[in-house]
Each structure stands twice: as structure tokens, then as C-alpha cells.
Write an enzyme that holds these catalytic residues in place. Structure first.
Site, PDB file in Angstrom:
ATOM      1  N   LEU B 214     -57.261  42.154 -26.820  1.00 27.82           N
ATOM      2  CA  LEU B 214     -56.604  43.236 -27.543  1.00 27.82           C
ATOM      3  C   LEU B 214     -56.425  44.476 -26.682  1.00 27.82           C
ATOM      4  CD1 LEU B 214     -55.491  43.386 -30.372  1.00 27.82           C
ATOM      5  CD2 LEU B 214     -57.591  44.523 -31.093  1.00 27.82           C
ATOM      6  N   CYS B 215     -57.431  44.772 -25.854  1.00 26.12           N
ATOM      7  CA  CYS B 215     -57.333  45.993 -25.044  1.00 26.12           C
ATOM      8  C   CYS B 215     -56.204  45.902 -24.034  1.00 26.12           C
ATOM      9  CB  CYS B 215     -58.660  46.288 -24.352  1.00 26.12           C
ATOM     10  SG  CYS B 215     -59.323  44.891 -23.479  1.00 26.12           S
ATOM     11  N   THR B 216     -55.938  44.703 -23.542  1.00 29.49           N
ATOM     12  CA  THR B 216     -54.813  44.542 -22.614  1.00 29.49           C
ATOM     13  C   THR B 216     -53.512  44.878 -23.337  1.00 29.49           C
ATOM     14  OG1 THR B 216     -55.963  42.775 -21.461  1.00 29.49           O
ATOM     15  CG2 THR B 216     -53.594  42.921 -21.122  1.00 29.49           C
ATOM     16  N   GLU B 219     -53.725  48.800 -24.349  1.00 29.85           N
ATOM     17  CA  GLU B 219     -53.865  49.883 -23.368  1.00 29.85           C
ATOM     18  C   GLU B 219     -53.334  49.583 -21.970  1.00 29.85           C
ATOM     19  OE1 GLU B 219     -58.055  50.741 -23.859  1.00 29.85           O
ATOM     20  OE2 GLU B 219     -57.481  50.797 -25.994  1.00 29.85           O
TER      21      GLU B 219
END
Lengths: 435, 453
Positions: B214-216, B219
Site C-alpha cells: 500500500l505504501c508504494t 507514497e
């Protein structure tokens, strides 16, 4: 022309061509020929014709629950081999100046925790490899202990347990230990006699000649850089900058290769622009993955197969069925030469056919030099039971394989099978054998 | 070679295998014209899926002596199907695009092979009664999803019954032949419930689906796929709230594409195209005709062998890879003795006083099941159904009754439960078999009750 009548024309044409091919030597208009259900004599004849005319050939035979597919081409070269798994070209074990300079601009010990875990592993490993070589007389880790120590070194730079970039670096550390330079397979291709360019050389071999020169000169042992990098945990900025550096080197390697290709073309009396930029670019990208496939003529295989291979397979408990079918498929053709029918083709005289087929098969084995090898009786019985029947599902299976090989051969992408595929429809323990 | 002596018959080639005795044959092989005719007249095969594999399967089976086929598929024909689903056309006046696959496939094969009867079912596999599946001798699967395979596997294994000594009862075994393809790779397998591993027994064979962290997405996107999935999974919900994304709705897809472009521009990432957007969102894996032909042929061959016994069968998993050379391999997998689906069933010991409601609650807590919102079936009787509302209301009174009574006061029996299961932290609908044994219920009591009733 509507589809129905064009299909009819194709069918009539192919029958005509079959007659033409087997009986004469025409100037062939085909790139590839698929020959189905031919007996041994016709196979050998057609193979000679196509080999001489440089036409690619695929043989298919479907016989009861058995069958085979065989490709026959003098030489098939592939640039776009598209292997399933292939190591990326990161040069972590041999970074070039621009990559080193870029890596130097990034400080691993940055204080911001977020920035710390968004440094891509390429940067981490190039730095760590450099640190290691400084303290190990210029050598990269080679022994098991050294490799472990290297990974520990990387791990020691982690400031918290959730740093994915460092985890990736540890997992990718093996890329640092990998040997530099081109693989033995590419080495072999470079040293092939065809790599000596002449006016007859195909574009592929001209480019191989250029590759050979490149590796010995600008490449310093390496092929042109492939140019792409895999995804990895990183800040967007670092990643895109890294991408640009790899693309730039790939581009400059390509320009060198292009120059060399043009010079070679001039030397052999060809138009220096006759090999297009996109072709050379594709060659550069795929330089580490090139493949050359060469096939024996079928009559060579038939008269002089690898005896050790045959004996080994016939003795293999699990896979003797496929090898057995290979021998029997040849034996039934010999049978028809003597008795004017396939064994078991008609309902009467089965026992006689079985014993005759057995004798024929054993004498074939002896002719091939495989005295002492046996074929299981059950398999011989089965072959007679099949009675040269053509089952749709078996034909469909083998037809599917043949069509796939044909597509690979015509598109020159992916790698065609090297050998004879022998289908065993009883237990599906089929085999691909180079005989 | 011309057959000058024997009379020309359409079944000449097949007859050689069906009418002649052999040594490398199945255990119950009775060669003869009767076998061939029985296959033609009485054997019923269900082909699940009328796509790349299904079209080939129908053709192969029709040309292998089978005359009674059914095919089920819930989809309509699309243009991208036409490169390999050869029964469908888009030429001159023939416009198949938009029509139900099952119906067109059935029609085309019947036109081409005289005598074959194919009943098409334009529906979801879940919408058919369990009895529907029981009518077939073999179920041949040409599916493209794990969930669908799991479902059919659950149904077929659900028919399986075991003897006292835990051996499967032959007449309840419903064999399946399953094929799958992905580009140059494929597999064909034979599933004989209770004998060979079922789909569930070997579920570990399937690698987990690739999901981006999810962070990829949120962000640090780095490539086009990240931008697309950001638009598809994150931005869509931000902007559209509760409305669910429909990949077949062109407007939805265009919206995702536009958003992906914006994000890519923001981060300076190249490569977002409409076609890539579709590919990433729909998880499209390219399909080629030759692999489908090969795998279906293998499946159809096994179907013929299992039904007739005319040869030994594949034991039990064939893998195929045709991209780099050609590789086929046979692996003999073994059953998971504790398999929830094809095993005798998880043993559940209950007190005779336990109510159906309590039983349903227990299923949620059971460590091997974690089954919530369970519907319960005992043989042909539905004891409780969570949906539809009409049937739920009808069965609701059962909840307060003892399960023992509802099951006819037998000491032990099989029930089937259907609900939302949790496996590897993933929810999925599941049909599971349970062996219910009642403690404290002895023979004498049963007899009394039987007489009293």
C-alpha cells in the site's frame, strides 16, 4: 474470396504441393512446412528437400495413444528468446563510472528515517561492495564465509527492522557474488565459426561478430547493458534517477555496437545501413539471451542415433514407455514395407502381427547398435492394438504442440524444442529426446 | 494407408481402443461394441466453461464418441476471445460478439458433429442445484479462476461418501478433469475424490497473487502499474465513495486511466497506456490458442480413458511449459488425509441437546473452520438457509430445535455447511463437509424413537 472456398483452395493446393514436394525439386515458396502422418521414407525425402531449400520443417505423427513431433532446421538463431526467468543486468559486481558517481552522491547514513529506508538496494549494494573490496585487496566475496560476512555487513547498516530496502539488499546480495562478464553459452556463440563475418553471413552473425568485438574492447568483458532495472523499494526520485543512468549506458553501448555493425557490413561488402537501428537495439538488449538451435537431419538421427541415450531410456523404469514408442513408431513403418499393412490394422491375425512386430522392432534395435535392449511385451501389444488409428484427442494434442513450434520458428521468438518430442498418451510420461 | 478390407465406419479409429482387449488398460475395462455404444448413448459429461479451454473440450469430446454433453458458462462473447475460442465468429453476417458463449459453442459443435446433443447453460455455476452436477459421469473443467475451481471441487467432493472403515464408496465418486493455461504454460489433472488429491488438497500449488504494498501505491510509486493501481484501488474510493468499481464498464476504466495518467505525470513516470490500464486492473494474462489446444486435448483424453477404462490414466498431475523448448512432467500428488473437502469430513462431536443455532455459532469458533454465516444442509434437507430472506424466514424455527432431532435422531451422519470461511487471512465462500457424531446416543434409544415415530 469467401472463407469456405479459400479453405477448399488451400486444401487442394496442399495436396498438389505434397505431390510436387515429394517427387520434384521446386523453388519453394514456403517459410515453413508442417508434415503430418508421413512414413519414414517420405520423412527422409522431405527432410532432404527442405534442408537443401532452407525451409523450416516440423514433422508430426499421431498413432493410437502414441506419437511424436520433430523440428528439422539447419540453423535457427534467436535474438528475442524471452526466457521465463533471467537475471537482471544490474552490474552490481562491476559498476561503471557513471553508476559509481551517482551512488557516491547518496549518503547511506542519512538521518531522516524515511529517507534511510527509501534508498534503493542497488545503491546500498554498490556501496557495500566497494567498501568490501577496499578492505579485501580489490576482491569481491567468494567463499561461503565471505558471502555471509558481506550480508552481515549490509544488515549492520539497518537502523530498524522494517527497512524493506535493506531486506531487498540482503536478498539480492547474490548478484554481487555473481561472476562478471558473459556466460559460457554466449561465449560459445561468439566463438562459433559462423561468427567470422563473410558476405554470406546472416544479420544475426554479423551482430554476433560486432558483439565479440565489443566484449573484447569497450565492453571490457561485458555485453552491452540491457538497460532496464527491476522494481525495488525506493523513493520515486532515486528510482527514476537510477533508471536514467541505466538507460543512458544502454544507449551509449548501443551506439558503439551500431558503429561496429556498420563497419563489419562495410568490410563484407554490404550496405552499412542494411541492418536497422531497431534490430541492433533489440540485439543489444537481448545480447545475454541469444540462442542458436541446430538440428540433425532426420536420416542422420535414424541411421546414427545416440545409442547410449536409447539404452539408458529403455532401461529407465519410469520413462521407458516413450523411448519404446519411438522405436515402435519406426518399427511399424518397417513392418508395412514387408507386409503391406500396419500391425493390427485389421482385426484378424493379431497374434501373428504382434510376433512380427516384435521381431521387426528387435532387428531395428540391433541395426541401431542397441543389442541387448528390450522392449516390454505389453508395449508391443499396445502398438498392435492401436492399429495405426488416429484418435482426435491425440492428434489435437500433437497438433497443438506442432503449431506452437511452428509459431516460435516463424516469429523467431521464444525457443523451439531441441529434439524429438515423443508422446506417451498412456501415462503422459512423454519425453523430449535428443537422439 | 487405405482400409480396403474393413467396412468404413465413423468409429473405425476409436473402435480399435474400445473394442480390443489390451494389457495396459484400466481396472474395469470391458472391451466391446457395447462399451462404445454405452458411452455414446448413456454417458453424460459436463464441460464447465465455454472459453479457450471449453471450446476445445467440447470439440474434443464430441469427436471422441461422446454424444451427451452439457456446457455451462455465464459470460458473453467478446472480441478478444476470437483469437482462440474458435467456435465463435465475427465474419460477414456472422456476429457472435455479445451472445452467450455456452449457447453459441453448443450450437457450433452440434452443427459440425452429427448426432451430438449439447445442452448449453447460460448461468453461474453457483446458481445450479447440487443435483444438477450429480447427473454427470464426469465433470471437465475449463476454468480461469481458483474460486470457480474450488466451488466445483466442493460440489463434486460433496457427493463423496465414506464407508465405516473410511474407504470411499465407489458409486459416490464423481471424477473431475481439470485444465488450466497461462501463456505458454498449462496443467491438466485428474481428480478422483477420495482417491487422488482434490483441488483443496493441493491448494498450496497456487502462488499467492501479486499485490503491491500500500505504501508504494500511496507514497512512492515507481512504475506505470503502481500509478494505475493507485487510481483503481485508492483514488476511486476517495472520489466515488460506496460505488463499486466495475472493470467491464468503459467509463469506469477510462476514469481510472485518466487518474493514472495524472499521477504518473506528477511523479514523472512514463508508460501509462489505456491498454496497460486494462491489463493491470483486470489482471489479464495473455492466452494463446496452442496451449489451450494441448491442455484440453490432454483433459479430453483422460476423460475418455476414465469413462471407458481403455487405457491407464494420468496419475495425476501433468504440467506443461512450451516457451523455452518443451517440457512436460507428470507428478503424482497424494491426498491430504485431513482435507476438509474430500476427506471423510471434520469430526464434530455434539451433545444431543445442542440446538441448530448453537451448532452454527460453534462453526464460527471452530479452529479448522472459522465459518461465519453458515447455512446447513443434511442430505437433501436444508436445515437452515442464510439467504434469500424468504427461505431464511421459513427455516428460522429450526434454529431453536436440537440438531439431533433435525437430523432424524441418527447417531452419526454427514452434514454440509456453506458460509464465509477464513483461510490464510482471506475470506472466501466455502462448502464443507462435516461428520457429526452425537454423544450419548445409543442404539436402543434410536430404535425406541423410530418405533414411536
Amino acid at each position: 474470396m469467401d472463407p469456405k472456398s479459400s479453405l477448399e483452395t488451400l486444401e487442394t493446393t496442399s495436396w498438389w504441393m505434397r505431390g510436387v514436394l515429394v517427387n520434384q525439386k521446386p523453388s519453394l515458396l514456403f517459410t515453413l512446412v508442417i508434415a503430418t502422418q508421413l512414413v519414414e521414407d517420405s520423412v527422409v525425402k522431405l527432410d532432404r528437400i527442405c534442408r537443401e531449400a532452407n525451409v523450416k520443417l516440423v514433422f508430426v505423427r499421431s498413432y493410437g495413444l502414441a506419437g511424436f513431433v520433430r523440428v528439422s532446421v539447419k540453423e535457427h538463431t534467436i535474438i528475442d528468446s524471452k526466457p521465463d526467468h533471467f537475471l537482471d543486468d544490474l552490474r552490481l559486481n562491476n559498476p561503471w563510472p557513471e553508476l559509481k558517481s551517482f551512488v557516491e552522491t547518496i549518503d547511506l547514513n542519512v538521518s531522516d528515517a524515511v529517507a534511510h529506508k527509501h534508498i534503493p538496494y542497488v545503491v546500498i549494494l554498490v556501496k557495500m561492495a566497494d567498501e568490501w573490496t577496499q578492505s579485501h585487496s580489490g576482491n569481491l566475496p567468494s567463499t561461503r564465509e565471505e558471502k555471509k560476512a558481506f550480508k552481515d555487513l549490509v544488515k549492520s547498516k539497518m537502523i530498524s527492522m522494517d527497512e524493506d530496502n535493506y531486506k531487498e539488499a540482503i536478498e539480492a546480495a547474490f548478484k554481487v557474488f555473481a561472476p562478471r562478464g558473459i556466460s559460457s553459452e554466449i561465449q560459445q556463440i561468439s566463438n562459433d565459426t559462423c561468427a567470422e563475418p563473410s558476405s554470406n553471413s546472416s544479420d544475426f552473425w554479423v551482430m554476433v561478430a560486432a558483439l565479440k568485438e565489443f566484449v573484447s574492447n569497450e565492453g571490457d568483458g561485458e555485453a552491452p547493458l540491457e538497460g532496464s532495472i527491476p522494481d525495488m523499494t525506493s523513493s520515486t526520485e532515486h528510482y527514476i534517477n537510477l533508471q536514467k543512468i541505466y538507460l543512458a549506458k544502454a544507449e551509449s553501448d548501443f551506439l558503439v555496437m551500431e558503429e561496429r555493425v556498420k563497419n563489419i557490413l562495410k568490410k563484407i561488402g554490404r550496405d552499412p545501413n542494411s541492418i536497422s537501428k531497431p534490430t541492433i537495439k533489440s540485439f543489444c538488449k537481448n545480447a545475454r539471451k541469444l540462442k542458436v538451435c541446430r538440428y540433425r537431419m532426420v536420416e542422420d538421427e535414424f541411421s546414427n542415433p545416440s545409442v547410449t541415450e536409447i539404452q539408458k531410456r529403455l532401461a529407465d523404469e519410469d520413462y521407458s514407455g516413450a523411448m519404446g514408442f519411438y522405436i515402435l513408431l519406426r518399427a511399424v513403418d518397417r513392418f508395412t514395407a514387408n507386409y503391406n499393412k500396419f500391425p493390427g490394422q485389421f482385426d484378424g491375425g493379431m497374434d501373428e502381427d504382434i510376433s512380427r512386430l516384435k521381431t521387426t522392432a528387435l532387428s531395428l534395435l540391433t541395426d541401431l547398435g542397441c543389442n541387448g535392449s528390450v522392449l516390454p511385451d505389453d508395449l508391443i501389444n499396445e502398438m498392435c492394438r492401436f492399429g495405426a488409428s488416429e484418435l482426435h484427442v491425440v492428434a489435437a494434442f500433437l497438433g497443438g504442440i506442432a503449431s506452437q513450434e511452428a509459431i516460435k520458428l516463424v516469429t523467431k521468438q521464444f525457443v523451439p524444442m531441441l529434439g524429438t518430442y515423443i508422446f506417451n498418451g498412456i501415462d503422459h510420461k512423454s519425453q523430449l529426446l535428443t537422439l | 494407408m487405405a482400409d480396403l478390407e474393413a467396412p468404413q465406419s465413423k468409429t473405425r479409429d476409436l473402435d480399435k481402443l474400445l473394442l480390443r482387449a489390451g494389457n495396459l488398460v484400466g481396472p474395469d475395462f470391458y472391451p466391446g461394441a457395447e462399451l462404445r455404444d454405452d458411452i455414446r448413448d448413456y454417458v453424460r459429461i459436463l464441460v464447465v466453461g465455454a472459453g479457450g479451454l471449453g471450446c476445445e473440450l467440447l470439440k474434443d469430446l464430441a469427436l471422441s464418441g461422446f454424444r451427451n454433453l452439457d456446457v455451462i458458462d455465464m459470460d458473453r462473447i467478446e472480441v478478444t476471445n476470437l483469437n482462440r475460442q474458435f467456435l465463435f465468429r465475427q465474419i460477414l453476417l456472422l456476429e457472435d460478439v455479445g451472445k452467450p458463449k455456452a449457447e453459441v459453442a453448443a450450437k457450433r459443435v452440434m452443427e459440425r458433429v452429427s448426432g451430438v446433443e449439447i445442452v448449453p447453460h447460460f448461468s453461474r455455476i453457483e446458481d445450479k442445484e447440487l443435483d444438477f452436477y450429480n447427473d454427470f459421469n464426469i465433470i471437465a473443467l475449463g476454468l480461469d479462476s481458483i474460486e470457480a475451481r474450488r466451488y466445483i471441487n466442493g460440489v463434486a467432493c460433496g457427493f463423496l461418501e465414506y464407508d465405516e472403515d473410511d474407504t470411499p464408496r465407489r458409486e459416490t465418486i464423481k471424477p473431475m478433469v481439470d485444465g488450466g493455461t497461462e501463456g505458454f504454460k498449462g496443467h491438466a489433472r485428474v481428480i478422483v475424490p477420495g482417491v487422488t488429491p482434490c483441488f483443496e488438497c493441493t491448494i498450496w500449488l497456487f502462488p499467492p497473487q501479486v499485490k503491491f504494498p500500500l505504501c508504494t501505491l500511496a507514497e512512492t510509486p515507481r512504475n506505470a502499474a503502481h500509478c494505475i493501481e493507485y487510481a483503481h484501488l485508492i483514488k476511486w474510493h476517495e472520489v466515488h465513495g460506496g460505488k463499486s468499481f466495475d472493470p467491464d464498464e468503459p467509463e469506469h476504466m477510462k476514469w481510472v486511466y485518466d487518474e493514472a495518467i495524472k499521477r504518473a505525470e506528477l511523479f514523472g513516470i512514463p508508460g501509462v497506456t489505456y491498454s496497460l490500464t486494462q491489463g493491470v486492473v483486470k489482471n489479464i494474462i495473455p492466452a494463446i490458442a496452442s496451449t489451450n489446444a494441448i491442455i484440453s486435448a490432454a483433459c479430453a483424453l483422460e476423460t475418455l480413458k476414465i469413462v471407458s477404462g481403455c487405457s491407464k490414466t494420468l496419475a495425476n498431475y501433468l504440467t506443461y511449459n512450451g516457451g523455452e523448448g518443451l517440457h512436460t512432467k507428470v507428478t503424482e500428488f497424494v491426498r491430504d488425509q485431513d482435507c476438509l473437502v474430500c476427506g471423510p469430513g471434520i469430526l464434530i462431536e455434539l451433545d444431543t441437546s445442542i440446538t441448530l443455532q448453537k451448532f452454527i455459532d460453534m462453526l464460527e469458533e471452530h479452529p479448522k473452520l472459522l465459518l461465519s454465516k453458515a447455512s446447513v444442509k443434511h442430505g437433501k434437507d436444508s436445515l437452515y438457509m442464510q439467504a434469500p430472506p424468504v427461505l431464511e424466514e421459513m427455516h428460522r424455527p429450526n434454529l431453536s430445535k436440537p440438531l439431533y432431532d433435525l437430523m432424524g435422531r441418527v447417531q452419526k451422519d454427514t452434514v454440509h455447511v456453506f458460509g464465509t470461511g477464513l483461510k490464510n487471512e482471506e475470506k472466501h465462500s466455502s462448502l464443507t463437509k462435516l461428520r457429526v457424531v452425537f454423544k450419548g446416543a445409543d442404539g436402543v434409544t434410536d430404535m425406541d424413537t423410530a418405533i414411536g415415530a
